[in-house]
Design an enzyme around this catalytic site. Structure first.
Site, PDB file in Angstrom:
ATOM      1  N   SER A   8       0.776  -1.315  -0.053  1.00 53.66           N
ATOM      2  CA  SER A   8      -0.036   0.118  -0.108  1.00 53.66           C
ATOM      3  C   SER A   8       0.846   1.120  -0.091  1.00 53.66           C
ATOM      4  O   SER A   8       1.568   1.501   0.980  1.00 53.66           O
ATOM      5  CB  SER A   8      -0.961   0.064   1.135  1.00 53.66           C
ATOM      6  OG  SER A   8      -1.628   1.260   1.052  1.00 53.66           O
ATOM      7  N   HIS A  32      -1.425  -1.077  -4.106  1.00 50.42           N
ATOM      8  CA  HIS A  32      -2.581  -0.890  -3.740  1.00 50.42           C
ATOM      9  C   HIS A  32      -2.522   0.852  -3.329  1.00 50.42           C
ATOM     10  O   HIS A  32      -1.574   1.175  -2.961  1.00 50.42           O
ATOM     11  CB  HIS A  32      -2.881  -1.464  -2.475  1.00 50.42           C
ATOM     12  CG  HIS A  32      -4.052  -1.243  -1.839  1.00 50.42           C
ATOM     13  ND1 HIS A  32      -5.368  -1.833  -2.138  1.00 50.42           N
ATOM     14  CD2 HIS A  32      -4.386  -0.451  -0.693  1.00 50.42           C
ATOM     15  CE1 HIS A  32      -6.344  -1.395  -1.697  1.00 50.42           C
ATOM     16  NE2 HIS A  32      -5.865  -0.461  -0.477  1.00 50.42           N
ATOM     17  N   ASP A  34      -4.432   4.068  -1.891  1.00 48.32           N
ATOM     18  CA  ASP A  34      -5.685   4.477  -1.279  1.00 48.32           C
ATOM     19  C   ASP A  34      -5.983   5.982  -1.647  1.00 48.32           C
ATOM     20  O   ASP A  34      -5.130   6.911  -1.134  1.00 48.32           O
ATOM     21  CB  ASP A  34      -5.299   4.294   0.311  1.00 48.32           C
ATOM     22  CG  ASP A  34      -5.444   2.837   0.845  1.00 48.32           C
ATOM     23  OD1 ASP A  34      -6.269   2.281   0.506  1.00 48.32           O
ATOM     24  OD2 ASP A  34      -4.168   2.531   1.373  1.00 48.32           O
ATOM     25  N   MET A  36      -8.519   8.988  -0.340  1.00 44.08           N
ATOM     26  CA  MET A  36      -9.243   9.447   0.601  1.00 44.08           C
ATOM     27  C   MET A  36      -9.600  11.105   0.832  1.00 44.08           C
ATOM     28  O   MET A  36      -8.815  11.667   0.061  1.00 44.08           O
ATOM     29  CB  MET A  36      -8.686   9.264   1.969  1.00 44.08           C
ATOM     30  CG  MET A  36      -8.060   7.764   2.320  1.00 44.08           C
ATOM     31  SD  MET A  36      -7.135   7.672   3.959  1.00 44.08           S
ATOM     32  CE  MET A  36      -6.532   6.012   3.778  1.00 44.08           C
ATOM     33  N   HIS A  65      -8.268   1.957  -4.346  1.00 43.17           N
ATOM     34  CA  HIS A  65      -9.107   1.952  -3.476  1.00 43.17           C
ATOM     35  C   HIS A  65      -9.798   3.331  -3.092  1.00 43.17           C
ATOM     36  O   HIS A  65      -9.141   4.078  -2.521  1.00 43.17           O
ATOM     37  CB  HIS A  65      -8.462   1.125  -2.119  1.00 43.17           C
ATOM     38  CG  HIS A  65      -9.487   1.184  -0.751  1.00 43.17           C
ATOM     39  ND1 HIS A  65      -8.911   0.794   0.309  1.00 43.17           N
ATOM     40  CD2 HIS A  65     -10.939   1.154  -0.673  1.00 43.17           C
ATOM     41  CE1 HIS A  65     -10.187   0.599   1.099  1.00 43.17           C
ATOM     42  NE2 HIS A  65     -10.996   1.041   0.377  1.00 43.17           N
ATOM     43  N   MET A  67     -11.844   5.817  -1.345  1.00 45.28           N
ATOM     44  CA  MET A  67     -12.610   5.988   0.031  1.00 45.28           C
ATOM     45  C   MET A  67     -13.093   7.415   0.058  1.00 45.28           C
ATOM     46  O   MET A  67     -12.672   8.106   0.806  1.00 45.28           O
ATOM     47  CB  MET A  67     -11.757   5.678   1.290  1.00 45.28           C
ATOM     48  CG  MET A  67     -11.276   4.144   1.795  1.00 45.28           C
ATOM     49  SD  MET A  67      -9.727   4.206   2.613  1.00 45.28           S
ATOM     50  CE  MET A  67      -8.609   3.940   1.343  1.00 45.28           C
ATOM     51  N   MET A 139     -12.473  -5.101   4.236  1.00 49.49           N
ATOM     52  CA  MET A 139     -11.645  -4.102   5.097  1.00 49.49           C
ATOM     53  C   MET A 139     -11.581  -4.961   6.478  1.00 49.49           C
ATOM     54  O   MET A 139     -12.482  -5.199   7.117  1.00 49.49           O
ATOM     55  CB  MET A 139     -12.342  -2.894   5.235  1.00 49.49           C
ATOM     56  CG  MET A 139     -12.298  -1.964   4.075  1.00 49.49           C
ATOM     57  SD  MET A 139     -10.824  -1.359   3.612  1.00 49.49           S
ATOM     58  CE  MET A 139     -10.220  -0.650   5.030  1.00 49.49           C
ATOM     59  N   ASP A 177      -7.627  -6.057   3.459  1.00 53.25           N
ATOM     60  CA  ASP A 177      -6.933  -4.768   3.717  1.00 53.25           C
ATOM     61  C   ASP A 177      -7.072  -4.217   4.991  1.00 53.25           C
ATOM     62  O   ASP A 177      -8.031  -3.956   5.527  1.00 53.25           O
ATOM     63  CB  ASP A 177      -7.629  -3.680   2.723  1.00 53.25           C
ATOM     64  CG  ASP A 177      -6.842  -2.350   2.717  1.00 53.25           C
ATOM     65  OD1 ASP A 177      -5.783  -2.093   3.254  1.00 53.25           O
ATOM     66  OD2 ASP A 177      -7.421  -1.358   1.985  1.00 53.25           O
TER      67      ASP A 177
HETATM   68  C1  DX5 Z   1      -6.731   1.902   5.354  1.00 49.89           C
HETATM   69  C2  DX5 Z   1      -6.145   1.528   3.961  1.00 49.89           C
HETATM   70  C3  DX5 Z   1      -5.107   0.511   3.762  1.00 49.89           C
HETATM   71  C4  DX5 Z   1      -3.861   1.080   4.590  1.00 49.89           C
HETATM   72  C5  DX5 Z   1      -3.602  -0.249   5.297  1.00 49.89           C
HETATM   73  O1  DX5 Z   1      -7.622   2.782   5.140  1.00 49.89           O
HETATM   74  O2  DX5 Z   1      -7.451   1.403   3.028  1.00 49.89           O
HETATM   75  O3  DX5 Z   1      -4.778   0.232   2.476  1.00 49.89           O
HETATM   76  O4  DX5 Z   1      -2.724   1.335   3.586  1.00 49.89           O
HETATM   77  O5  DX5 Z   1      -2.368  -0.032   5.954  1.00 49.89           O
HETATM   78  P1  DX5 Z   1      -1.476  -1.229   6.981  1.00 49.89           P
HETATM   79  O6  DX5 Z   1      -1.428  -2.302   6.237  1.00 49.89           O
HETATM   80  O7  DX5 Z   1      -0.599  -0.256   7.585  1.00 49.89           O
HETATM   81  O8  DX5 Z   1      -3.049  -1.332   7.959  1.00 49.89           O
HETATM   82 ZN    ZN Z   2      -6.812   0.391   1.105  1.00 46.45          ZN
END
Ligand code: DX5
Ligand code: ZN
Length: 215
Positions: A8, A32, A34, A36, A65, A67, A139, A177
């Site tokens: 990630s 991956h 993310d 947000m 991903h 969010m 998740m 994840d």
């Molecule tokens: C959290 C993200 C994850 C995050 C995971 O909202 O969707 O992808 O990067 O991080 P770790 O592996 O540190 O839990």
């Molecule tokens: Zn994620």
């Protein structure tokens, strides 16, 4: 069952971005990414322009991903920036029809489509989508931040989604994840997870070794 690791980008050290990408991609088939928006989750990360720069550094599969609220509005921007798959949250869809339409939109553009949900959202919210999606993202932490602890009860979710896949001959990959390390990753694989997303575990130490330990 496939065995994929998706480091990630959220946890990467941006001062060493090209080097850390090179180190991770030795054994990682995916990255991956993310996204947000500070509305759907209480954090803000990065958008399509940064994805474009990262995509220029690697040929690996880019697993996005989202969010964010109104994910469909941003599909094209992320596809143009190099997304290979886009996963959105079931909570952001006003109804199932809209959600299925969003999946169709991704498929029309030649991009894989994924569905995901918060740990607190009942699992049956995603059932109507299972026959259409390429990826189900379980998740295992509350979305928004890296570095949180894996929620053990999410293992049952993985198992259930795996059962439904074999019962119905569905074709999606199962990804997990949040809070993945060697131990939780192993448990998730045993329940049927194909893809392990890992941020802090991969980027906080020996990157090559950490990725290899999840395979
Ligand atoms: C959290 C993200 C994850 C995050 C995971 O909202 O969707 O992808 O990067 O991080 P770790 O592996 O540190 O839990
Ligand atoms: Zn994620």
């Amino acid at each position: 069952m496939e065995k994929i690791v998706a480091p990630s980008i959220l946890a990467i050290d941006f001062k060493q971005l090209p080097l850390q990408i090179k180190r991770a991609e030795i054994s990682a088939e995916w990255f991956h990414y993310d996204v947000m928006d500070g509305v759907f989750v209480n954090n803000i990360s990065f958008g399509p322009d940064i994805l474009k720069q990262i995509n220029a550094l690697t040929d690996r599969f880019m697993d996005i991903h989202l969010m964010i609220e109104n994910p469909v509005k941003y599909f094209d921007a992320f596809i143009d920036a190099g997304a290979d798959s886009i996963t959105f949250h079931v909570e952001t869809m006003i109804d199932v029809e809209t959600g299925i339409h969003a999946i169709e939109k991704l498929h029309e553009k030649g991009v894989k489509a994924g569905i995901t949900l918060r740990p607190s959202t009942p699992l049956d919210a995603i059932y109507p989508y299972l026959k259409y999606v390429d990826l189900v993202l379980v998740m295992s932490v509350e979305p928004g931040f890296g570095g949180q602890a894996f929620i053990p009860s999410m293992l049952e979710r993985i198992e259930k989604i795996d059962e439904m896949r074999s019962m119905n001959n569905y074709h999606y990959l199962i990804s997990v994840d949040g809070g993945i390390n060697q131990e939780t990753g192993h448990k998730a694989r045993n329940k049927g997870a194909d893809v392990l997303v890992a941020g802090s575990y991969v980027f906080s130490g020996d990157i090559e070794k950490a990725v290899a330990s999840l395979l």
